[in-house]
Design a protein around this motif. Structure first.
Motif, PDB file in Angstrom:
ATOM      1  N   SER A 223       0.160  -6.397  -2.376  1.00  0.00           N
ATOM      2  CA  SER A 223       0.578  -7.701  -1.853  1.00  0.00           C
ATOM      3  C   SER A 223       1.924  -7.629  -1.137  1.00  0.00           C
ATOM      4  O   SER A 223       2.843  -6.936  -1.567  1.00  0.00           O
ATOM      5  CB  SER A 223       0.677  -8.719  -2.989  1.00  0.00           C
ATOM      6  N   ARG A 224       2.012  -8.416  -0.061  1.00  0.00           N
ATOM      7  CA  ARG A 224       3.269  -8.557   0.668  1.00  0.00           C
ATOM      8  C   ARG A 224       3.985  -9.852   0.314  1.00  0.00           C
ATOM      9  O   ARG A 224       5.168 -10.013   0.618  1.00  0.00           O
ATOM     10  CB  ARG A 224       2.995  -8.506   2.174  1.00  0.00           C
ATOM     11  N   CYS A 225       3.270 -10.792  -0.305  1.00  0.00           N
ATOM     12  CA  CYS A 225       3.866 -12.080  -0.661  1.00  0.00           C
ATOM     13  C   CYS A 225       3.168 -12.605  -1.906  1.00  0.00           C
ATOM     14  O   CYS A 225       1.951 -12.794  -1.895  1.00  0.00           O
ATOM     15  CB  CYS A 225       3.721 -13.069   0.503  1.00  0.00           C
ATOM     16  N   SER A 245       2.737  -1.946  -4.608  1.00  0.00           N
ATOM     17  CA  SER A 245       3.632  -1.902  -3.454  1.00  0.00           C
ATOM     18  C   SER A 245       4.874  -2.725  -3.765  1.00  0.00           C
ATOM     19  O   SER A 245       4.781  -3.787  -4.392  1.00  0.00           O
ATOM     20  CB  SER A 245       2.921  -2.472  -2.226  1.00  0.00           C
ATOM     21  N   PRO A 246       6.049  -2.290  -3.299  1.00  0.00           N
ATOM     22  CA  PRO A 246       7.280  -3.036  -3.588  1.00  0.00           C
ATOM     23  C   PRO A 246       7.574  -4.139  -2.580  1.00  0.00           C
ATOM     24  O   PRO A 246       8.682  -4.668  -2.557  1.00  0.00           O
ATOM     25  CB  PRO A 246       8.348  -1.938  -3.515  1.00  0.00           C
ATOM     26  N   ALA A 247       6.588  -4.521  -1.751  1.00  0.00           N
ATOM     27  CA  ALA A 247       6.859  -5.452  -0.653  1.00  0.00           C
ATOM     28  C   ALA A 247       7.241  -6.845  -1.134  1.00  0.00           C
ATOM     29  O   ALA A 247       8.026  -7.536  -0.485  1.00  0.00           O
ATOM     30  CB  ALA A 247       5.644  -5.533   0.273  1.00  0.00           C
ATOM     31  N   GLY A 264       7.191   3.105  -0.954  1.00  0.00           N
ATOM     32  CA  GLY A 264       7.318   2.292   0.252  1.00  0.00           C
ATOM     33  C   GLY A 264       6.184   1.298   0.311  1.00  0.00           C
ATOM     34  O   GLY A 264       5.350   1.220  -0.599  1.00  0.00           O
ATOM     35  N   SER A 265       6.132   0.530   1.411  1.00  0.00           N
ATOM     36  CA  SER A 265       5.156  -0.552   1.515  1.00  0.00           C
ATOM     37  C   SER A 265       3.975  -0.232   2.418  1.00  0.00           C
ATOM     38  O   SER A 265       3.100  -1.080   2.597  1.00  0.00           O
ATOM     39  CB  SER A 265       5.852  -1.824   2.040  1.00  0.00           C
ATOM     40  N   ALA A 268       0.542   5.117   3.349  1.00  0.00           N
ATOM     41  CA  ALA A 268       0.855   6.471   2.882  1.00  0.00           C
ATOM     42  C   ALA A 268       1.651   6.428   1.580  1.00  0.00           C
ATOM     43  O   ALA A 268       1.403   7.221   0.655  1.00  0.00           O
ATOM     44  CB  ALA A 268       1.636   7.222   3.964  1.00  0.00           C
ATOM     45  N   ALA A 269       2.607   5.506   1.493  1.00  0.00           N
ATOM     46  CA  ALA A 269       3.413   5.395   0.276  1.00  0.00           C
ATOM     47  C   ALA A 269       2.568   4.905  -0.896  1.00  0.00           C
ATOM     48  O   ALA A 269       2.714   5.385  -2.029  1.00  0.00           O
ATOM     49  CB  ALA A 269       4.585   4.451   0.520  1.00  0.00           C
ATOM     50  N   LEU A 270       1.671   3.954  -0.629  1.00  0.00           N
ATOM     51  CA  LEU A 270       0.806   3.460  -1.697  1.00  0.00           C
ATOM     52  C   LEU A 270      -0.108   4.572  -2.197  1.00  0.00           C
ATOM     53  O   LEU A 270      -0.316   4.727  -3.409  1.00  0.00           O
ATOM     54  CB  LEU A 270      -0.016   2.275  -1.189  1.00  0.00           C
ATOM     55  N   GLN A 271      -0.643   5.364  -1.273  1.00  0.00           N
ATOM     56  CA  GLN A 271      -1.497   6.476  -1.681  1.00  0.00           C
ATOM     57  C   GLN A 271      -0.712   7.501  -2.494  1.00  0.00           C
ATOM     58  O   GLN A 271      -1.222   8.060  -3.475  1.00  0.00           O
ATOM     59  CB  GLN A 271      -2.117   7.153  -0.462  1.00  0.00           C
ATOM     60  N   GLU A 272       0.538   7.732  -2.127  1.00  0.00           N
ATOM     61  CA  GLU A 272       1.370   8.663  -2.896  1.00  0.00           C
ATOM     62  C   GLU A 272       1.545   8.174  -4.333  1.00  0.00           C
ATOM     63  O   GLU A 272       1.456   8.959  -5.290  1.00  0.00           O
ATOM     64  CB  GLU A 272       2.730   8.818  -2.220  1.00  0.00           C
ATOM     65  N   GLY A 273       1.788   6.877  -4.496  1.00  0.00           N
ATOM     66  CA  GLY A 273       1.913   6.331  -5.843  1.00  0.00           C
ATOM     67  C   GLY A 273       0.618   6.448  -6.627  1.00  0.00           C
ATOM     68  O   GLY A 273       0.627   6.781  -7.820  1.00  0.00           O
ATOM     69  N   MET A 274      -0.514   6.194  -5.976  1.00  0.00           N
ATOM     70  CA  MET A 274      -1.801   6.300  -6.661  1.00  0.00           C
ATOM     71  C   MET A 274      -2.096   7.737  -7.068  1.00  0.00           C
ATOM     72  O   MET A 274      -2.627   7.989  -8.159  1.00  0.00           O
ATOM     73  CB  MET A 274      -2.908   5.752  -5.758  1.00  0.00           C
ATOM     74  N   ARG A 275      -1.757   8.697  -6.215  1.00  0.00           N
ATOM     75  CA  ARG A 275      -1.991  10.106  -6.560  1.00  0.00           C
ATOM     76  C   ARG A 275      -1.151  10.517  -7.769  1.00  0.00           C
ATOM     77  O   ARG A 275      -1.619  11.253  -8.645  1.00  0.00           O
ATOM     78  CB  ARG A 275      -1.671  11.003  -5.365  1.00  0.00           C
ATOM     79  N   ARG A 276       0.064  10.036  -7.817  1.00  0.00           N
ATOM     80  CA  ARG A 276       0.913  10.359  -8.959  1.00  0.00           C
ATOM     81  C   ARG A 276       0.306   9.816 -10.246  1.00  0.00           C
ATOM     82  O   ARG A 276       0.292  10.496 -11.276  1.00  0.00           O
ATOM     83  CB  ARG A 276       2.305   9.782  -8.734  1.00  0.00           C
TER      84      ARG A 276
END
Length: 350
Positions: A223-225, A245-247, A264-265, A268-276
């Motif tokens: 979510s962005r909002c 996401s930190p948005a 990040g928002s 690519a950043a979301l996928q990085e968090g999911m992989r972790r």
């Protein structure tokens, strides 16, 4: 009825006709409710738990209004023209006519006070409780591993970022919640080559949602909002770790350090968090434990206590002038025993 912690609460129900059409949300609080409050109900206070309160000086009792978020103003591309018109034209009047304004996060309270100067002293941040879903019976069916998303598909939910993040990710994705445009969403899924890997489940009963919380690998939020964030807290209470996401500033406030925040928002950043989350058992176990402990902070008992004290302050306090910004002092609950048990008067629509 049947809600956690409220089953023994004395309650009187009053059913009013529900106006049909686009003007229904305007007619009910501004025309039907004032008459019902005067002629039938005898209530001392009206709490409207949506932004569609009474905008005109026709109410015979003080009004409290809850503002969950300001998305029609801050994210207008995801709102209808009527929602945008209401927030621009009528919401300022509703806030002026409200003795108290409730939000669930300080972020929304601050945004509200910036947008509508002069109401700051009447804004109260009272986080709600989180319902406990039923515990699923029996074993969880085996199947392909999947991540879960719970929420509508409106633009502010970041579905395009979420789908992009799953392009080269080894899990399936289950989407639960209101689907606003199924055909368009299916085209976006196919365009990304995700056909067969994304399931559109729509609304689900609590029992089925609880089973998904138990079976999923993690919940993902793009979510962005947001105004609060019920689904991630529900998942955390059920023992499902969350990647987010930190948005959304409000979401960061509500979920704190108990979820794995993407770096990040973007996709690519979301996928990085999911992989972790997927690749580290230690990370999953940490956020399962942290999520359960954090979700326990949001209890109905504390919420009800603060709402009750606010009601007493509103009913017993002096009328507030328009634009007043002096802080409202919350009165203590009366210590003297009452001769009659106070009854909660609930106004419904039919």
């Amino acid at each position: 009825e049947g809600s956690e912690g409220f089953s023994d609460l004395p309650c009187e129900r009053y059913h009013l006709p529900r106006p049909m059409g686009r003007l229904g949300k305007f007619i009910l609080p501004n025309l039907l409710l004032p008459r019902a409050l005067s002629d039938r109900i005898g209530a001392e206070l009206l709490h409207v738990v949506t932004p569609y309160g009474c905008a005109f000086p026709t109410l015979p009792v003080p009004q409290v209004v809850t503002i969950h978020d300001l998305s029609p103003l801050t994210f207008p591309q995801g709102s209808s023209w009527m929602q945008r018109a209401h927030f621009h034209r009528l919401l300022p009047l509703i806030l002026r006519r409200s003795r108290a304004i409730v939000t669930h996060t300080t972020r929304v309270a601050e945004a509200l006070s910036r947008r509508f100067p002069g109401i700051g002293g009447r804004v109260h941040v009272i986080p709600p409780g989180i319902p406990s879903l039923p515990i699923p019976a029996g074993a969880v069916p085996a199947g392909r591993p999947f991540a879960l998303h719970v929420g509508t598909t409106e633009p502010r939910k970041g579905l395009e970022i979420l789908l992009d993040a799953f392009r080269e990710f080894p899990l399936d994705l289950y989407l639960v919640g209101e689907i606003l445009d199924r055909a368009e969403l299916e085209r976006e899924i196919e365009r990304r080559g995700l056909g067969g890997r994304v399931r559109l489940l729509g609304f689900l009963p609590d029992a089925q949602l609880a089973r998904l919380y138990r079976a999923a690998t993690f919940l993902v939020v793009a979510s962005r909002c947001e105004g609060f964030g019920f689904p991630p807290l529900e998942a955390m209470r059920a023992g499902l770790p969350v990647v987010a996401s930190p948005a959304s500033a409000a979401l960061r406030e509500v979920l704190g350090p108990a979820v794995l925040w993407a770096p990040g928002s973007d996709a690519a950043a979301l996928q990085e968090g999911m992989r972790r989350m997927l690749q580290s058992r230690e990370t999953r176990e940490h956020f399962i434990a942290a999520g359960k402990a954090w979700a326990d902070r949001y209890g109905w008992e504390r919420f009800c206590d603060r709402i009750e004290r606010l009601y007493h302050a509103v009913v017993s306090g002096p009328p507030r002038g328009q634009g007043s910004s002096a802080p409202m002092r919350l009165s203590q609950r009366p210590d003297a025993p009452q001769k009659e048990t106070p009854r909660k008067r609930e106004i419904g629509t039919a």
